[in-house]
Design a protein around this motif. Structure first.
Motif, PDB file in Angstrom:
ATOM      1  N   VAL A  63      31.538  36.559  51.924  1.00  0.00           N
ATOM      2  CA  VAL A  63      31.158  35.187  51.069  1.00  0.00           C
ATOM      3  C   VAL A  63      32.376  34.331  51.255  1.00  0.00           C
ATOM      4  O   VAL A  63      32.351  33.074  51.389  1.00  0.00           O
TER       5      VAL A  63
ATOM      6  N   ASP B 262      24.887  39.613  44.769  1.00  0.00           N
ATOM      7  CA  ASP B 262      25.107  40.855  44.036  1.00  0.00           C
ATOM      8  C   ASP B 262      23.975  41.721  44.003  1.00  0.00           C
ATOM      9  O   ASP B 262      22.999  41.517  43.351  1.00  0.00           O
TER      10      ASP B 262
ATOM     11  N   LYS C 234      30.386  35.613  36.056  1.00  0.00           N
ATOM     12  CA  LYS C 234      29.966  34.942  37.265  1.00  0.00           C
ATOM     13  C   LYS C 234      28.694  34.359  37.387  1.00  0.00           C
ATOM     14  O   LYS C 234      28.374  33.081  37.698  1.00  0.00           O
TER      15      LYS C 234
ATOM     16  N   SER D  30      32.550  30.201  52.489  1.00  0.00           N
ATOM     17  CA  SER D  30      32.593  29.274  51.273  1.00  0.00           C
ATOM     18  C   SER D  30      33.714  27.906  51.607  1.00  0.00           C
ATOM     19  O   SER D  30      34.563  27.994  52.368  1.00  0.00           O
TER      20      SER D  30
ATOM     21  N   SER E 175      31.472  29.100  45.884  1.00  0.00           N
ATOM     22  CA  SER E 175      31.222  30.637  45.290  1.00  0.00           C
ATOM     23  C   SER E 175      31.768  31.048  44.058  1.00  0.00           C
ATOM     24  O   SER E 175      33.017  30.713  43.740  1.00  0.00           O
TER      25      SER E 175
ATOM     26  N   LEU F  55      33.518  34.103  42.482  1.00  0.00           N
ATOM     27  CA  LEU F  55      33.621  35.304  42.707  1.00  0.00           C
ATOM     28  C   LEU F  55      34.737  36.127  42.125  1.00  0.00           C
ATOM     29  O   LEU F  55      35.755  35.238  41.488  1.00  0.00           O
TER      30      LEU F  55
ATOM     31  N   ILE G 192      36.002  28.249  46.110  1.00  0.00           N
ATOM     32  CA  ILE G 192      35.838  29.433  45.518  1.00  0.00           C
ATOM     33  C   ILE G 192      36.344  29.383  43.979  1.00  0.00           C
ATOM     34  O   ILE G 192      37.533  28.774  43.834  1.00  0.00           O
TER      35      ILE G 192
ATOM     36  N   GLY H 254      28.675  35.667  43.096  1.00  0.00           N
ATOM     37  CA  GLY H 254      29.253  36.739  44.000  1.00  0.00           C
ATOM     38  C   GLY H 254      28.948  38.091  43.526  1.00  0.00           C
ATOM     39  O   GLY H 254      28.642  38.313  42.354  1.00  0.00           O
TER      40      GLY H 254
ATOM     41  N   LEU I 134      41.114  40.112  45.280  1.00  0.00           N
ATOM     42  CA  LEU I 134      40.598  39.083  45.447  1.00  0.00           C
ATOM     43  C   LEU I 134      41.476  37.648  46.100  1.00  0.00           C
ATOM     44  O   LEU I 134      41.240  37.153  47.156  1.00  0.00           O
TER      45      LEU I 134
ATOM     46  N   MET J 242      32.301  40.597  49.634  1.00  0.00           N
ATOM     47  CA  MET J 242      33.316  39.596  49.174  1.00  0.00           C
ATOM     48  C   MET J 242      33.952  38.891  50.335  1.00  0.00           C
ATOM     49  O   MET J 242      33.921  37.531  50.477  1.00  0.00           O
TER      50      MET J 242
END
Ligand SMILES: Nc1ncnc2c1ncn2[C@@H]1O[C@H](COP(=O)(O)OP(=O)(O)O)[C@@H](O)[C@H]1O
Ligand SMILES: [Mg+2]
Length: 217
Positions: free
Chosen positions: A95, A39, A15, A99, A5, A7, A102, A84, A119, A92
């Motif tokens: 995801v 997204d 991204k 994953s 991913s 992100l 990341i 992402g 995050l 988020m």
């Protein structure tokens, strides 16, 4: 079948550029590759649709719950790349849950790096309950020159205690130019340096998900 991913809640950090180019890189290496857009802005969807004969299999999800189906679908692929969501409640975390790896693209400014704090917290909370998975790393995106990073950028990044890739993308016109036609830097254009950037990032990603990545603090 690693699920990779890309992100970062911040828009414009690269991204979609990384997702589409990495997906094309894997596809060209003859990995069966799936590109996934999570997204609501749908940039990867637009990119995919811009080329009628786009060779990449593609899915878009607009609800976090729908992502639960992805691991089952991913089993039929060698590589899955998720673009992402910028900001969609719950997306988020959904995801992060599916994953294996990341990658967090950040522009080389302390403000952009600090904006990833939430995050990083979400990723670390997940790692704490799943024996360190998903693996995660920063990659500097849209650097103006491939020179040593400014001290304050390095300091801001090291605060998070996540690996920072040695490879990065630098600011190059070929990224937006190829995207506008639904292409990647691996298509027809002369983009030797951009190709090298994406290839190097893919190689570091490989050592990250294969567990051979050495974190040099
Ligand atoms: N390395 C780069 N060099 C030049 N332009 C870039 C680079 N990476 C991204 N861009 C451009 O910056 C804009 C934002 O990038 P994008 O990948 O869409 O970010 P995000 O998906 O995080 O919002 C796009 O117009 C894209 O073409
Ligand atoms: Mg995007």
């Amino acid at each position: 079948m690693p699920i990779i991913s890309i992100l970062n809640p911040k828009g414009g950090c690269g991204k979609t550029t990384l997702s589409t180019n990495l997906a094309r890189y894997y596809h060209d290496k003859e990995f069966k590759t799936l590109l996934v857009d999570t997204d609501p802005q749908g940039s990867s969807s637009d990119w995919h649709a811009a080329r009628e004969d786009n060779p990449l299999p593609f899915i878009a999800y607009n609800k976090p719950d729908n992502l639960k189906a992805l691991p089952g679908i991913a089993a039929a692929y060698d590589m899955v790349v998720i673009d992402g969501a910028a900001k969609l409640e719950g997306m988020m975390s959904a995801v992060i849950k599916v994953s294996d790896v990341i990658l967090i693209p950040v522009q080389p400014s302390p403000y952009d790096i600090w904006a990833t704090a939430d995050l990083v917290d979400l990723i670390k909370a997940r790692q704490n309950v799943t024996e360190g998975l998903p693996k995660a790393a920063f990659v500097v995106s849209r650097a103006v020159k491939r020179t040593l990073l400014e001290r304050e950028v390095v300091d801001a990044l090291t605060e998070y205690d996540l690996p920072v890739f040695e490879s990065c993308t630098t600011q190059r016109q070929v990224y937006p130019r190829s995207a506008a036609q639904g292409l990647s830097v691996f298509d027809g254009l002369t983009a030797v340096q951009a190709r090298t950037e994406i290839r190097s990032i893919a190689e570091e990603l490989k050592s990250l998900y294969e567990g051979e990545y050495r974190h040099v603090a």
